[in-house]
Design a protein around this motif. Structure first.
Motif, mmCIF file in Angstrom:
data_model
loop_
_atom_site.group_PDB
_atom_site.id
_atom_site.type_symbol
_atom_site.label_atom_id
_atom_site.label_comp_id
_atom_site.label_asym_id
_atom_site.label_seq_id
_atom_site.Cartn_x
_atom_site.Cartn_y
_atom_site.Cartn_z
ATOM 1 N N GLY A 61 53.502 36.210 47.119
ATOM 2 C CA GLY A 61 52.962 37.562 47.104
ATOM 3 C C GLY A 61 52.965 38.192 45.727
ATOM 4 N N CYS A 62 53.737 37.624 44.801
ATOM 5 C CA CYS A 62 53.763 38.170 43.447
ATOM 6 C C CYS A 62 52.435 37.940 42.750
ATOM 7 C CB CYS A 62 54.884 37.538 42.627
ATOM 8 S SG CYS A 62 56.526 38.132 43.079
ATOM 9 N N ARG A 63 52.209 38.724 41.701
ATOM 10 C CA ARG A 63 50.966 38.608 40.941
ATOM 11 C C ARG A 63 51.188 37.823 39.661
ATOM 12 N NH1 ARG A 63 49.909 44.822 40.394
ATOM 13 N NH2 ARG A 63 52.176 44.733 40.609
ATOM 14 N N LEU A 64 50.244 36.969 39.351
ATOM 15 C CA LEU A 64 50.249 36.226 38.106
ATOM 16 C C LEU A 64 48.990 36.626 37.336
ATOM 17 C CD1 LEU A 64 51.840 34.015 36.586
ATOM 18 C CD2 LEU A 64 50.346 32.341 37.664
ATOM 19 N N VAL A 65 49.186 37.084 36.120
ATOM 20 C CA VAL A 65 48.072 37.591 35.326
ATOM 21 C C VAL A 65 47.960 36.798 34.033
ATOM 22 C CG1 VAL A 65 47.008 39.637 34.319
ATOM 23 C CG2 VAL A 65 48.625 39.885 36.216
ATOM 24 N N ALA A 66 46.785 36.237 33.784
ATOM 25 C CA ALA A 66 46.579 35.489 32.546
ATOM 26 C C ALA A 66 45.099 35.436 32.199
ATOM 27 C CB ALA A 66 47.132 34.066 32.681
ATOM 28 N N ASN A 67 44.793 35.670 30.950
ATOM 29 C CA ASN A 67 43.443 35.472 30.425
ATOM 30 C C ASN A 67 42.364 36.133 31.281
ATOM 31 O OD1 ASN A 67 44.392 33.759 28.244
ATOM 32 N ND2 ASN A 67 44.775 32.227 29.830
ATOM 33 N N GLY A 68 42.639 37.341 31.746
ATOM 34 C CA GLY A 68 41.625 38.101 32.448
ATOM 35 C C GLY A 68 41.524 37.829 33.939
ATOM 36 N N VAL A 69 42.430 37.013 34.472
ATOM 37 C CA VAL A 69 42.401 36.714 35.902
ATOM 38 C C VAL A 69 43.756 37.084 36.516
ATOM 39 C CG1 VAL A 69 42.171 34.913 37.647
ATOM 40 C CG2 VAL A 69 40.734 34.859 35.595
#
Length: 217
Positions: free
Chosen positions: A33-41
């Motif tokens: 459920g956690c969010r992973l944010v990288a390179n605009g995604v």
DNA sequence: AGTAGGATAATCT
DNA sequence: GATTATCCTACTG
């Protein structure tokens, strides 16, 4: 079931750093459920696997001790352990436990919640459901490479960020399932693969897929 | 729908 | 020199 779309998520996660500092088999399901944010995604994690440390877990890259490749597994919780495998794929882990103690959680799958056009452009030919369905696909959709090795994903402004679930996005406890890890010998002893039950982005290599065979007629 | 085999290079023994 | 925390394509039913 009446309340469609109402799914009140599980309890909110407040202390991500504290979670990662704990036992890896507890941290792993907590990452769902956690969010992973990288390179605009941005994606919502739906499937992970736990790997323990030296001498305890034969399937772990750290089982035989520290090497150049796995060195970051011995570092602080929240660091990114990225490795290259099968001659073409990058896979992404979150380091757990305090410094000096190796363990990590492999991020196996997620569903894209933002930047989906960018993710599509990185994986032409994939349907949306498959964009991050599998550890190497996940890394590709997010543009993760060796350059992200050792990044502190809990630090503000990092190229790869790990964030608590968006409001209501934490899975309900009864939807968190576990089973044997994928591609691991002796996997039955440690059912350390965790996923969000029913989510379409969970990779298909499930144990005992209950094929519903309809009676003819 | 489900399974089998090939691709391809870093890492470790 | 063997192994690998995988993915894609092609084939069968």
């Amino acid at each position: 079931m009446a309340g469609v779309g109402r799914d009140a998520g599980g309890p909110p996660l407040t202390d991500l750093a504290g979670l990662l500092a704990g036992p890896v088999q507890v941290a792993a399901p907590g990452l769902l459920g956690c969010r992973l944010v990288a390179n605009g995604v941005t994606l919502r994690l739906t499937e992970v696997e736990a790997y323990d440390g030296t001498g305890v877990d034969a399937a772990s890259h750290a089982h035989r001790g520290r090497t150049l490749r796995n060195a970051v597994m011995f570092g602080r919780p929240g660091l990114a352990y990225v490795y290259f495998t099968y001659g073409m794929h990058w896979c992404m882990n979150v380091v757990c436990r305090e410094e000096g103690v190796a363990s990590a959680v492999l991020l196996r799958a997620g569903s894209i919640v933002d930047g989906i056009e960018l993710a599509r452009s990185r994986r032409p030919g994939s349907v949306d459901r498959d964009l991050a369905r599998g550890p190497a696909r996940l890394s590709q959709a997010l543009g993760i490479t060796r350059a992200d090795y050792g990044v502190d994903m809990l630090a503000e402004g990092a190229a790869v960020r790990l964030l608590p679930p968006a409001p209501g996005a934490a899975p309900r406890p009864e939807d968190v399932r576990c089973g044997p890890r994928v591609g691991v010998v002796g996997a039955k002893e440690r059912p350390w693969r965790f996923w969000v039950h029913g989510d379409p982005s969970v990779s298909p290599y499930r144990p005992h897929a209950p094929r519903v065979k309809r009676a003819a007629g």
